[in-house]
Scaffold this motif. Structure first.
Motif, PDB file in Angstrom:
ATOM      1  N   CYS A 156       0.828  -1.202   0.000  1.00  9.27           N
ATOM      2  CA  CYS A 156       0.000   0.000   0.000  1.00  9.27           C
ATOM      3  C   CYS A 156       0.865   1.256   0.000  1.00  9.27           C
ATOM      4  CB  CYS A 156      -0.955   0.006   1.190  1.00  9.27           C
ATOM      5  SG  CYS A 156      -2.037  -1.410   1.189  1.00  9.27           S
ATOM      6  N   GLY A 157       1.946   1.195  -0.762  1.00  4.89           N
ATOM      7  CA  GLY A 157       2.780   2.370  -0.893  1.00  4.89           C
ATOM      8  C   GLY A 157       3.997   2.366   0.009  1.00  4.89           C
ATOM      9  N   TYR A 158       4.010   1.490   1.008  1.00  4.79           N
ATOM     10  CA  TYR A 158       5.158   1.460   1.904  1.00  4.79           C
ATOM     11  C   TYR A 158       6.252   0.629   1.251  1.00  4.79           C
ATOM     12  CZ  TYR A 158       7.889   1.141   6.153  1.00  4.79           C
ATOM     13  OH  TYR A 158       8.892   1.220   7.077  1.00  4.79           O
ATOM     14  N   ALA A 159       7.465   1.158   1.190  1.00  2.00           N
ATOM     15  CA  ALA A 159       8.492   0.543   0.356  1.00  2.00           C
ATOM     16  C   ALA A 159       9.438  -0.363   1.131  1.00  2.00           C
ATOM     17  CB  ALA A 159       9.288   1.626  -0.360  1.00  2.00           C
ATOM     18  N   LEU A 160       9.398  -0.347   2.459  1.00  2.00           N
ATOM     19  CA  LEU A 160      10.384  -1.112   3.216  1.00  2.00           C
ATOM     20  C   LEU A 160       9.711  -2.123   4.148  1.00  2.00           C
ATOM     21  CD1 LEU A 160      12.858   1.738   4.179  1.00  2.00           C
ATOM     22  CD2 LEU A 160      13.326  -0.180   2.651  1.00  2.00           C
TER      23      LEU A 160
END
Lengths: 643, 305
Positions: A540-544
């Motif tokens: 949901c957009g969180y990359a890590l």
């Protein structure tokens, strides 16, 4: 009967030759196969077998034959797995452990074939004590010793109830054969009410029905995995065998007992699966599922007893048949699940659900075996659990659509549906958290595929689950024959409406497998023609994302457990920066241990009379003598005692 | 197996994607919007089918099997329904257990596929999906029990088809009405509609089914959407079978009544969606237990009659 005793001798010989790995494997396998031959013959319609040796009689009728297969099939798989798993152990008495395993199998086989009180109780006690030594294999750990102790106390309480049961039943006649007991059944006071209560207590403690299950989760979780498989798959079924045997000996058990068994079945089933959901330990969770499945078996048994009481022989036969088949099925898939859990534990060194994850990639074959076992225990087609649960549904609905009070068996339908839904949620949690996703700890990252020697027994059990699911007639017909024998009706009339259903069920199962296969093949062809890319899971957009951000077993179960409130036995601790949840054993930790502490506290008040000084004890003796004299004097003064 | 039952199967499989579209259209019209065309789902399915797919590196074969099972299991469940008002393609004593178990298998694999991604959002959806499904199961079975008591039959063909004329609407009317409402609640839960779930929600935290399939794309997502529509059709057929006595009708009429009934149910779903909001998550179990209670009352009324 000769092959049975030859097979038994071979199993015992395997125990004696445990020092040689090859001799053990060969003798144990040959023994199990050989001993199973007469059982298969009897189930296929052959005459019942018997050896008359007075009080020490043995025999194989339909009921014994069915349970003999439960002992020898899944039992052999567990023994074989244990034999190979023990091969990796260092610094432990491996030979002794193998010997115990073989002797346990032999004792189990004798329990289900004994035809007299004395051989039955002797085999029962040998089975129970050997199981204790099997459980405490890793005795250097304190929790293993505690689990063993609780088990030992519980099983002896059960044996005590059984001794009282048989003593009361046999009375002063002195003839302790089962035939004599059956002949005396009609003469029991109050329709044998005391016998039936004692049977529920003694056999219920072994089977682990709620609330007598308190010893089971600890013992099954602490034992080595092959022992857990044997205990959960086979040993607790001896309690079920005992209840069945009591029913055949009594011939016409009263209706109240049927209602009691059905009610206990529903309670055990629902609470067992609910408590399983709350667990954080893989093997404890599986142990609670044994409580649940014992509940399902008891529902079938209860429906059967009610069928006898209300003169509905078809309901009786289908109920008993469903209970018998679910006993075999549970032995197959629960052994399989414990062996799979054992392989995961062996590979990672942890049983904590929230430290596992991602094992499907690391142990793909174990994963397939575990998934089959999970789908089977949930009762999903095309596997064996579906077939036996369907039979139990048939019995409950059969009672419900008749006339009279037996219609209340419909409560069982709702109970079984709830159990099925909860079991699905629970095994979705286990499979998803342990095998899917990414590893939640370094332990889980170390996971590796089990050796071939461990996979062999697992896939043997997988084959059993799939075979009964795809060709149900193989198992349902013999199970109905056993059910008809227990209900005392001719075999031919037992299957009405049920046997005809087996062909469509087989078609449905085969169709399901075929369509899933075709669909998968077609979809992989479609995917080859499309541009397919691989990427990180969408966050949901969180990359890590990290492994710790995954859903945990506790969070997965939380909404359901919250719905059931205090019944689920979950204790939560919230502080500003931490959250813990614990699954309490409501009966052991909530009732039995506090009650024991209360008794000990009350007795503690008597402590001052124990000084350890000689003169105090001499004073006690003199005081008691004086009191006795006084009593005799008073009684004599009243004219009661003459010199 | 008659031509009409096979034809009914084909018709149901072909028309299923209309149902979510009809519900959405109803909702749009009632809320004063024009809305997407009713056949929008067909377009979506075609578009997704032609697209490529992105797979998470975390996923395994379970993730790829679940969409297939999501279609196969409701199709097989349809085999057990008496589409032409007479007999199903497959019928056997207690086939309603198989009906429920087949659909449960589809859900089991879907939940596993969600957990296969290792995403916390999808885990959340999977957890809620499995939790609510476990509460739906007793309502569904109790509904079948009422029908079995009313018709004296234990096959779906008997309960919803040829035996349904035995359901006396005179004395049995209250219990039948309760079952129909209970089965409608089951439909709402099983096809992820308001008030249990909201197919139109746009926030992952409030989703249930939508968030569980977040990582599926392309042809896999097409299968999941189609499977969801099939699920809705199959569960809509149950209250229709209860409400409409089709045993006296000719086969084509009975089939037509079933299809018309499912369409009507889809419209009712749309009316429900435009007249109320999704329940708070902690309130959903109450709604589902209400479905079980209604069905239990139906059982009690049947036992008393």
């Amino acid at each position: 009967v000769t092959p049975f005793f030859l097979g038994l001798a071979a199993i015992v010989a395997a125990g004696a030759s445990a020092a040689s790995r090859r001799a053990f494997a060969l003798l144990a396998s040959a023994g199990c196969v050989l001993a199973a031959v007469p059982a298969v013959q009897v189930l296929a319609g052959g005459p019942a077998l018997k050896v008359q040796l007075g009080a020490w009689s043995f025999g194989i009728d339909l009921l014994s034959a069915a349970f003999l297969l439960v002992v020898l099939g899944p039992g052999l798989a567990s023994a074989w797995y244990g034999h190979r798993a023990l091969g990796d152990e260092r610094d432990r008495p491996v030979g002794a452990a193998r010997t115990l395993l073989a002797l346990e199998l032999a004792a189990l086989a004798l329990v289900v074939t004994a035809r007299g009180v004395v051989p039955f109780l002797v085999a029962w006690e040998v089975m129970a004590v050997l199981a204790y030594f099997l459980v405490i294999f890793e005795h250097e750990r304190a929790e293993v010793r505690r689990a063993g102790l609780v088990y030992l106390v519980a099983t002896h309480a059960g044996t005590l109830a059984l001794i009282a049961l048989f003593a009361f039943w046999a009375g002063a006649t002195g003839d302790l054969s089962f035939d004599a007991l059956a002949a005396r059944a009609a003469a029991l006071p109050a329709g044998g009410a005391l016998v039936l209560w004692l049977a529920l207590l003694g056999f219920g403690l072994k089977a682990g029905l709620v609330p007598l299950h308190f010893w089971l989760p600890d013992a099954h979780a602490s034992a080595p995995s092959h022992v857990s498989a044997l205990m959960s798959g086979v040993v607790i079924k001896m309690g079920i065998y005992g209840l069945f045997r009591i029913v055949t000996l009594l011939a016409t058990p009263p209706a109240w007992w049927g209602w009691l068994v059905l009610g206990l079945g529903i309670v055990s089933g629902v609470l067992g699966v609910l408590w399983a959901l709350a667990q954080h330990d893989l093997k404890r969770l599986l142990a609670y599922h044994s409580v649940e499945n014992i509940g399902i078996i008891l529902m079938g048994l209860g429906a059967g007893v009610l069928g006898i009481s209300y003169r509905l022989p078809l309901v009786a036969a289908v109920g008993f048949g469903g209970a018998i088949l679910h006993t075999l099925n549970h032995a197959l898939f629960k052994s399989l699940l414990f062996l799979g859990a054992g392989a995961a534990y062996h590979a990672t060194g942890t049983r904590a659900l929230d430290r596992l994850g991602g094992l499907a990639r690391r142990m793909p074959l174990t994963w397939i075996a575990f998934l089959v076992g999970s789908a089977a225990i949930v009762g999903l087609p095309p596997l064996n659990g579906f077939v036996s649960e369907w039979l139990v549904y048939q019995a409950l609905l059969g009672g419900g659509t008749s006339a009279g009070p037996i219609r209340l068996t419909l409560i069982g339908v709702a109970g079984l549906a709830l159990i099925g839904g909860l079991a699905l949620a629970c095994f979705a949690k286990v499979c998803g958290i342990v095998f899917l996703g990414v590893p939640r700890s370094a332990d889980a990252e170390r996971g590796h595929e089990a050796s071939r020697g461990l996979l062999g027994p697992m896939f043997g059990l997988v084959a059993g689950c799939v075979l009964i699911g795809l060709v149900p007639v193989l198992a349902v017909r013999p199970a109905l024959a056993v059910g008809a024998a227990v209900a005392r009706i001719p075999v031919t009339s037992a299957g009405t409406g049920v046997v005809e259903a087996l062909t469509p069920i087989a078609l449905l199962s085969l169709g399901l497998l075929a369509l899933l296969w075709i669909g998968s093949v077609a979809m992989s062809a479609v995917r080859r023609r499309r541009p397919v890319t691989e990427a990180e899971t969408w966050g949901c957009g969180y990359a890590l994302p990290s492994a710790r951000m995954q859903y945990t077993a506790s969070s997965f179960a939380a909404p359901l457990l919250a719905t059931y409130g205090p019944l689920a036995g979950v204790r939560e601790e919230r502080t500003a920066d931490a959250f813990h949840s614990h699954a309490r054993e409501l009966v052991l930790d909530g009732v039995i241990l506090p009650a024991w502490d209360g008794v000990r506290g009350a007795l503690w008040r008597l402590r001052p009379i124990q000084h350890g000084r000689l003169w105090v004890y001499l004073l006690y003796i003199i005081a008691v003598l004086l009191l006795l004299l006084l009593y005799i004097g008073l009684a004599g003064g009243a004219g009661g005692v003459s010199p | 197996v008659t031509a009409w039952s096979l034809g009914g199967l084909v018709a149901l499989l072909a028309l299923a994607p209309l149902l979510p579209g009809l519900a959405a259209k109803t909702k749009a019209l009632l809320t004063g919007r024009r809305g997407a065309p009713t056949w929008q789902l067909y377009r979506d399915l075609l578009r997704l089918w032609r697209k490529g797919a992105v797979y998470s590196t975390t996923t395994t074969w379970v993730f790829r099997l679940a969409p297939v099972a999501g279609v196969v299991t409701p199709v097989l469940a349809t085999f057990l329904l008496p589409l032409d008002g007479r007999a199903a393609i497959l019928r056997f004593a207690g086939d309603f257990v198989a009906f429920a178990a087949l659909l449960a298998l589809g859900r089991f694999l879907l939940v596993l596929a969600a957990l296969d991604t290792g995403s916390s959002f999808e885990g959340m959806g999977a957890s809620r999906d499995a939790s609510f499904a476990s509460l739906v199961e007793p309502a569904l079975f109790l509904g079948f029990v009422v029908l079995a008591l009313g018709t004296g039959q234990s096959t779906l063909s008997g309960m919803l088809g040829e035996g349904a004329s035995l359901l006396s609407w005179g004395a049995g009317a209250p219990s039948l009405a309760m079952v129909a409402v209970s089965l409608f609640f089951v439909l709402l839960a099983e096809s992820s509609r308001v008030p249990v779930d909201d197919p139109a929600t746009h926030l992952e935290l409030t989703m249930i089914h939508e968030v569980a399939v977040l990582d599926h794309s392309g042809p896999d997502l097409a299968l999941l959407l189609y499977g969801g529509a099939l699920r809705m059709a199959v569960f809509a057929a149950l209250p229709v079978g209860v409400l409409v006595s089709r045993a006296g009708l000719a086969a084509p009429l009975a089939l037509g009544a079933l299809l018309a009934g499912t369409v009507l149910i889809a419209v009712v779903v749309g009316v429900v969606e435009s007249s109320m909001a999704r329940l708070r998550l902690s309130r959903v179990p109450q709604f589902l237990v209400a479905a079980s209670v209604l069905a239990s009352l139906g059982v009690i009324l049947q036992l008393l009659s």
